[in-house]
Scaffold this motif. Sequence first.
Motif, PDB file in Angstrom:
ATOM      1  N   GLN A  71       4.524  -3.444  -4.850  1.00 47.48           N
ATOM      2  CA  GLN A  71       4.192  -4.803  -4.422  1.00 47.48           C
ATOM      3  C   GLN A  71       4.173  -4.906  -2.906  1.00 47.48           C
ATOM      4  O   GLN A  71       3.291  -5.513  -2.313  1.00 47.48           O
ATOM      5  CB  GLN A  71       5.192  -5.799  -5.006  1.00 47.48           C
ATOM      6  N   ALA A  72       5.137  -4.236  -2.259  1.00 45.80           N
ATOM      7  CA  ALA A  72       5.160  -4.275  -0.794  1.00 45.80           C
ATOM      8  C   ALA A  72       3.872  -3.687  -0.237  1.00 45.80           C
ATOM      9  O   ALA A  72       3.254  -4.249   0.670  1.00 45.80           O
ATOM     10  CB  ALA A  72       6.362  -3.493  -0.284  1.00 45.80           C
ATOM     11  N   LEU A  73       3.451  -2.570  -0.822  1.00 45.81           N
ATOM     12  CA  LEU A  73       2.206  -1.953  -0.340  1.00 45.81           C
ATOM     13  C   LEU A  73       1.042  -2.924  -0.558  1.00 45.81           C
ATOM     14  O   LEU A  73       0.216  -3.153   0.325  1.00 45.81           O
ATOM     15  CB  LEU A  73       1.948  -0.641  -1.080  1.00 45.81           C
ATOM     16  N   LEU A  74       1.028  -3.515  -1.746  1.00 45.30           N
ATOM     17  CA  LEU A  74      -0.059  -4.465  -2.032  1.00 45.30           C
ATOM     18  C   LEU A  74      -0.004  -5.613  -1.025  1.00 45.30           C
ATOM     19  O   LEU A  74      -1.021  -6.017  -0.461  1.00 45.30           O
ATOM     20  CB  LEU A  74       0.094  -4.997  -3.461  1.00 45.30           C
ATOM     21  N   MET A 132      -1.450  -4.984   2.155  1.00 41.10           N
ATOM     22  CA  MET A 132      -2.913  -4.972   2.172  1.00 41.10           C
ATOM     23  C   MET A 132      -3.466  -6.394   2.130  1.00 41.10           C
ATOM     24  O   MET A 132      -4.619  -6.607   1.828  1.00 41.10           O
ATOM     25  CB  MET A 132      -3.444  -4.152   0.993  1.00 41.10           C
ATOM     26  N   GLY A 133      -2.572  -7.371   2.364  1.00 42.99           N
ATOM     27  CA  GLY A 133      -3.056  -8.732   2.531  1.00 42.99           C
ATOM     28  C   GLY A 133      -2.916  -9.587   1.287  1.00 42.99           C
ATOM     29  O   GLY A 133      -3.236 -10.760   1.290  1.00 42.99           O
ATOM     30  N   HIS A 134      -2.403  -9.003   0.210  1.00 45.40           N
ATOM     31  CA  HIS A 134      -2.210  -9.841  -0.981  1.00 45.40           C
ATOM     32  C   HIS A 134      -0.832 -10.486  -0.933  1.00 45.40           C
ATOM     33  O   HIS A 134       0.115  -9.924  -0.409  1.00 45.40           O
ATOM     34  CB  HIS A 134      -2.333  -8.982  -2.250  1.00 45.40           C
ATOM     35  N   GLU A 182      -1.021   3.988   6.528  1.00 44.14           N
ATOM     36  CA  GLU A 182      -1.905   5.069   6.082  1.00 44.14           C
ATOM     37  C   GLU A 182      -2.843   4.555   5.009  1.00 44.14           C
ATOM     38  O   GLU A 182      -4.049   4.802   5.022  1.00 44.14           O
ATOM     39  CB  GLU A 182      -1.059   6.221   5.506  1.00 44.14           C
ATOM     40  N   LEU A 183      -2.244   3.811   4.059  1.00 46.81           N
ATOM     41  CA  LEU A 183      -3.032   3.330   2.915  1.00 46.81           C
ATOM     42  C   LEU A 183      -4.164   2.445   3.408  1.00 46.81           C
ATOM     43  O   LEU A 183      -5.298   2.551   2.964  1.00 46.81           O
ATOM     44  CB  LEU A 183      -2.111   2.559   1.968  1.00 46.81           C
ATOM     45  N   LYS A 184      -3.828   1.614   4.393  1.00 47.23           N
ATOM     46  CA  LYS A 184      -4.877   0.743   4.920  1.00 47.23           C
ATOM     47  C   LYS A 184      -5.955   1.577   5.607  1.00 47.23           C
ATOM     48  O   LYS A 184      -7.146   1.362   5.424  1.00 47.23           O
ATOM     49  CB  LYS A 184      -4.276  -0.283   5.899  1.00 47.23           C
ATOM     50  N   ALA A 185      -5.495   2.596   6.345  1.00 45.65           N
ATOM     51  CA  ALA A 185      -6.456   3.379   7.132  1.00 45.65           C
ATOM     52  C   ALA A 185      -7.335   4.236   6.216  1.00 45.65           C
ATOM     53  O   ALA A 185      -8.550   4.324   6.413  1.00 45.65           O
ATOM     54  CB  ALA A 185      -5.699   4.272   8.114  1.00 45.65           C
TER      55      ALA A 185
END
Lengths: 166, 469, 1046
Positions: free
Chosen positions: C281-284, C287-289, C315-318
């Motif tokens: 969830q933190a990663l999500l 990503m702006g959610h 990294e995930l965003k990039a």
Amino acid sequence: MPGVIGAFHEMDSAYYALEELKKKRLGDLTVYTPTAHHEFDELLARPESHVRRWTLIGGAFGITFGYFIWVWITRYWPLVVGGKAIVTYVPFTIFAFEVMVLIGSLATVVGMFANSRLPRLTATVGYDPRFSGGHYGVWVETTPDKADEAMTVMRQHGAEEVRREG
Amino acid sequence: MATTAAPLPMGEPLGPNVASADVHFPAIKTYEQVDHEIINTMRPTLGWFILLALAILAMLAGAATWTYQIYEGLGAAGYQPPVMWGVYIVSFVFWVGIGHAGTLISAILYLFRAGFRTSIYRVSEAMTVFAVMTAGLFPILHLGRPWKFFYLIPYPHWRLIWPNPKSPLVWDVFAILTYLTVSATFLYVGLLPDFAIMRDREKNPIRKRLFATLSLGWRNSDREWRHFARAYLFLAAFATPLVLSVHSVVSFDFAMANMPGWHETIFPPYFVAGAIYSGLGMVFTLVIPMRKFFKLEHYITLNDLDAAAKMCLFVSMVVGLAYLTEFQMGWLAGSSFEQEYWWNRTFGQWWWAEWIILSCNCLLPMSLFSRKLRRNPGWLFALSIFINIGMWFERFTIIIPTLSHEFEPWQWGTYMPTWVDMGILLGSFGFFFMWFLLFIKQLPVMAMSEFKELIPAKMKQRAAGGGAH
Amino acid sequence: MSERPVNDSKKKSNVKRRDFLKILGVSGAAVSAAACSPEPAGKLIPYLVSPDETVPGVSTYYATTCRECPAACGIIAETRDGRTIKLEGNPAHPLNRGAICARGQSALQQLYNPDRLRTPLVKQAGTWKPIPWKDALAMVGEKLADARAKGTAGNAVFINQHESGSLVEFIDQWLAAFGMKPHLSVEFEADQATLEANRRAYGVAWPRLNFSAARLIVSFGADFLDGWGTSVPQQLDFADARTNFQTAPRFVYIGPRRSLTGLNADQWIACKPGSELAIAQALLGAMGHRTGTSIAQAATASGVSAEVLTTLANELKAAAPSMVLSGVRTGDALEVAATVAEINRAAGNVGKTILPDEPILAFEGISRYSELADAVEDMRGGRVPVAFVRGANPAYFLPASLKFDDAFAKVPFKVAFATQPDETVEQCDLVLPDLHALENWGDAQPVKGTLSLQQPAMDKVFSETRSAGDVMIALAKADPSAARRFPQADYRTWVMEQFAGGPRAFAAGLATGIASGNMSVRRTPGARGTGTAPALEQASGDYYLVTYPHTLFGDGRGANKPWLQELPDPVSKIVWSSWVELHPETATKLGIERGDILEVKTAAGTIKAPAYLYLGIRPDTIAVALGQGHRSRAKLAPWNPANNNNAQNFLQWGYGRYARDVGVNAFDLISATTDAAGGFVWTGTKASITKTGDHETIPSTEGSARQHGRGIAQAATIADLLGGKVKDEQEPLLPGEAPHEYLRGMRAPVAADAQGEIGAPTAADSGTLLGLYDPRNPLGMAKRRWAMTIDLAKCTGCSACVTACYAENNLPTVGAAWQNATVYAVHKTGYNIVRGREMNWLRLERYFEGADDAKFGEEFEGRFVPMLCQQCGNAPCEPVCPVFATYHSPDGLNVQVYNRCVGTRYCSNNCPYKVRYFNWFGYGESDRPQYAFPEPLNWQLNPDVTVRGKGVMEKCTFCVHRIREAEDRATLEGRELIPDEFTSACAAACPSRAIVFGDAMDPKWAVNQHIEDERAYTVFKEINAFPAVVYLKRINHPSPLTASKA
């Protein structure tokens, strides 16, 4: 062959008896000693032993054979192992050495037997069991006419027992 | 054998014919006494029968174990790959090593004119032959397929595939067989005059006949003595380099491999020294009890033991030097393989074995600096046991730690023998002692005819200064 | 079926007799040795009059389908003289493209398993009696009839091991014909949460994962290299993606335990079990959610530093596109999977790295665990009149807390279609011996648009066995009402008739094993919605308990195959045993050492197993693998080879002699709870551990887990690679300036000299013909140098190559308890391996790098090295052999002549790579307890390779028999060898294509490009053995965080 044999219990008496017998040239002399005493060799002026020739020939043959057999073997069916050359002299030197020692020493023993007439199969004249114990024996191989003289010489030098044989 | 004395210059009064000035036997008066006392030792006793029975039992136990191992497969022994060599090769090197003292004493000391050898060389020569016979068993019984051992012998074969002359194991075959043959010959030749003595003293007609045959009709004539002396000299001259070569070749089994702890140029001299050392140890182990039970204290005198102990001390220091050199080579090798191996051997996995050998082979023998201990048979015997143990473990630490800790860390392992290894080791001792015990009661344990050289020959007029004191 | 006209050679072979003899000598393997083996050869050819399509001694190849897991890879069964001897991947198959995993290859040992059922058995008064087929069928028919009469037929339960294809349809039709409800298609390993989430997000159960498009792979416990999904194709794609260095993805693994997949990751984020959701969830959120979980919260929840998570988020965003996978097995698995799907959509991965349009259909129609649990409750309620079980083994894999046995006992009549006894079969009333997949017809639908065909590769092993399909049709025919539904004579006809395109298409497809087309798939009914698993934190116990399917045994099937038992677990390298993984820190805290027997206790149960200290697990977590611990219900004395199987007692062996009483069953620890997707919760509780005081040496092939800087498994970073800084400048560990350069074609300089010496026309050997070592020799052996390259950047450590080697070279398995020496027999499973006596010619070493003082949190990597005989040019093993039992062949092989070997073992001592193996016992002698191939396992033995006798040394031969076969074929066909026309067994199997085999002297062979690769190096270069095996360095993608720190 007839002769006279004398048994001495002291070394020096045997020595001096032998010395006189030699001077008198009464016949071939053989001396029996319980253990090796080279004084008698000196006295009788024996020649140098031939055994060394046997040793030399045996050793020389051994070293040659040791090299030859392995060179032949490895070249007969050449197989490469560990990227090494087929005929490798350095390790063959080990075989050469061992075979030299083996054949050389066996040849030496054979030479000794041949030179000292061993093995002696027949019981021969001119020996007494005492000679392997504490006594010195002198065996004069001579004609009956000279025998008495030899016996007297020995007795003079204190032979324990003197007797004719053969 | 044969005289070790320079012939007397003519004209001088005859003196006693002794090998070296400091060896003399006040208690021994006449030649007859020598024959009589030595032959007396050959009368079997109850104790001897018991010992012999024990030895044969042990041998049979070993034989049974081997049979089992052949049936089951080598897995019955304690091998734990990568440790592919274990107790058997350790014992092989151990026995070959013991087989070195005999020839050393009879040949090398002979060339060096060391008089104290005379009283012990017959025993040690016999020990040599039996030890090499025992050692010869191990390379065969450590094979995966012992029934195919003859593949190692170069015999004409219909496919004409010969052994591989580049393999140290084939060198072994030659070295060991040569050594066995030569030392056996050496022993037999030395025995000839004694066989003659036995023949002449023996009453029992059958034994008399037997000894007569064995003596090949030896008559103690000057001719025989002369060639005999030469032959003996040459045999000694051959045996001396041979004894050095044999254990060098055994050491090649390891030095030719490329493993840390094996691939060392020091191995040949190091192994030879170790061999001589263990041989001397075993000589003490055998001679000291024999000296006592056969009542030969006046033959094998404290002087002899003292001299032998000095030699033992010297060799122990040579061996110790070799150990230190090895450590230093491992340390300075600049190869992490070597360094890790040595660390693991000395302070790691195998520290106990390493410290057994250091204490048994280097520390304890230092006691021989004391003259009192050198002349104390009890201590020498105890020490010799330690030396035997130490030398067995020396071979253990040479073989096992290397194999269990080689180049490939993934394959590092350990090793633990099973009862099979131990049973066969026991059997080898039984085999050795069986032969040795048979020897000491069937053949004179001392070269009588040669010993006579060491006591003054009987003289009519006493030579000044000569003779026994 | 592919057949070559081998026996009609147009051209006269120009092999002279003397050459031929030498080939024998050189090849050294099968032919000559077999002639001299102490064992009598026995019956060499099973046929008296062989069928037309078989030529004695020449293999026939049948394309069929692997049934070891649902994926349904295509396999090619090599059949020699009517006996299948080897399985390899089917290159034409869209899924596995010629690769095959260890489990797939081991199907042979199920086919030939000595414990296979040979005849129908019925349980009468607790004991088993053989029964004729017609009686058995009559019995079933009658039971079905009166169930229908009573009207309870609708409650009957049919549990089938899930396999895709028309069998699903067939069984349901058959059940319907008798008025029974559709069957349960059970696949216990299946990740229900992900399947459900995929269905919801993409509409398919399993989209194809396109690794090569991804720039970053983030896996939440998704072990896509060992068991999660379709391992083999995933492994192929992953390896390709990772070695396409310009675009290679970085791989981050998130989870409390670092699995085999985790060891292949560049970074391991060790989060608390159950905290994956927070991280996802933190990663999500990053990503702006709006997810309501911040990085900080996730950090506290998961025990991972916020810095790490932030870096990952960036990294995930990039990275575009990336690939995020979820394979968690906690109570909230479905939520995690759903969130992960969200991330993928947010990152725009769908359609790029996640391809729903090319779905993998193998997992369609798997029944949920909850359905199975419900069925068990029905049984407990006594509502079930008849139960059928086929293949599946619920009595083993259902958690003890579910009390399946009691419930099952309540079913009046239980029928098992089984190839061999197992815990479930033991409890049935009637056992109908089923055919193995390799004896049977069928089809499967691995991917959309392609059907995979299954045909028998050989005749039945046991004549009294019958395919379940045939039995069902026979039953239907016996039943008046059901008969009309099944006009077909047998199952084969049924399969072919309903096949898209009919029998003609089916027959046409058999040559390649695949056919295009689709078949209807059974949809899995919707999920019940809420899980029953309590939150992990509430559970009592000091340590989180992570249980996971064993990489090789999965949910327990396959534990009866000695190959798999002997194959070291890719992570722990433990064989023939169970173990408890805990972190060295935990161990030091509790004073536990490797091998101490621990008692693991949960609310559900207790197990005792030895401790294995593993860096790759959190200190607050312990892990136990599932799959071992098969027991027989009857308390039996340990299996003894003396009393070979007879129909009377052989049903009481639990899961067969090789599985029984090996290790412990971790299912005892797990309480039966489900997640929201109705999937089984593997990680749902905590456990407390106590030392029992006992200790055992764990049977493991691992010596030291560290390389001690010896450069065996080398690696470089991607930056260095792209910067061109990976050329092998490894400092020689040994001093000295020996030349390290190979001659052309990987020849060792010195060896070349030696060969020159006898290669000369004047050589002693060259009379009418030149020496064999002479390149001008008509045989041209010296023109070749067989070599191999192993790309460590591809190798995932899956160990399929090891099993391939076992299968190809008749390697004995030695770990069974009765295979020790008989007198001092320690009746301990794996004892021979405790003593290091395993016979794995090709072993997979797993080294750890980093975390030298075993502190948690320090980064470490796992490196895998397949280590086999290096076929050295200057082989140290050769010169020390006193009898020329090993020597150097003209084509560069390091030959081992078994019947010349006397067993001095000097070669092994002198081998720096320690790749020689010794026959300590008579593993090949059938009258010994150590016998490794009890009838009919010996049917699998490769006739081209001898079974080595007691007391000889053996090692990898580079599959010399394959080389000679190819050469002889070329000679007979009057042509040169075609580059890459054949390869070694390990290379053929490798599912990541890391191994390449070929002729280094001929640049046309593919192996040469790899030899030239800048990553190439050889192991222990400084020893100057000039090995023919070249390794390519592994490439790591360090985290930007560590990169910035460095």
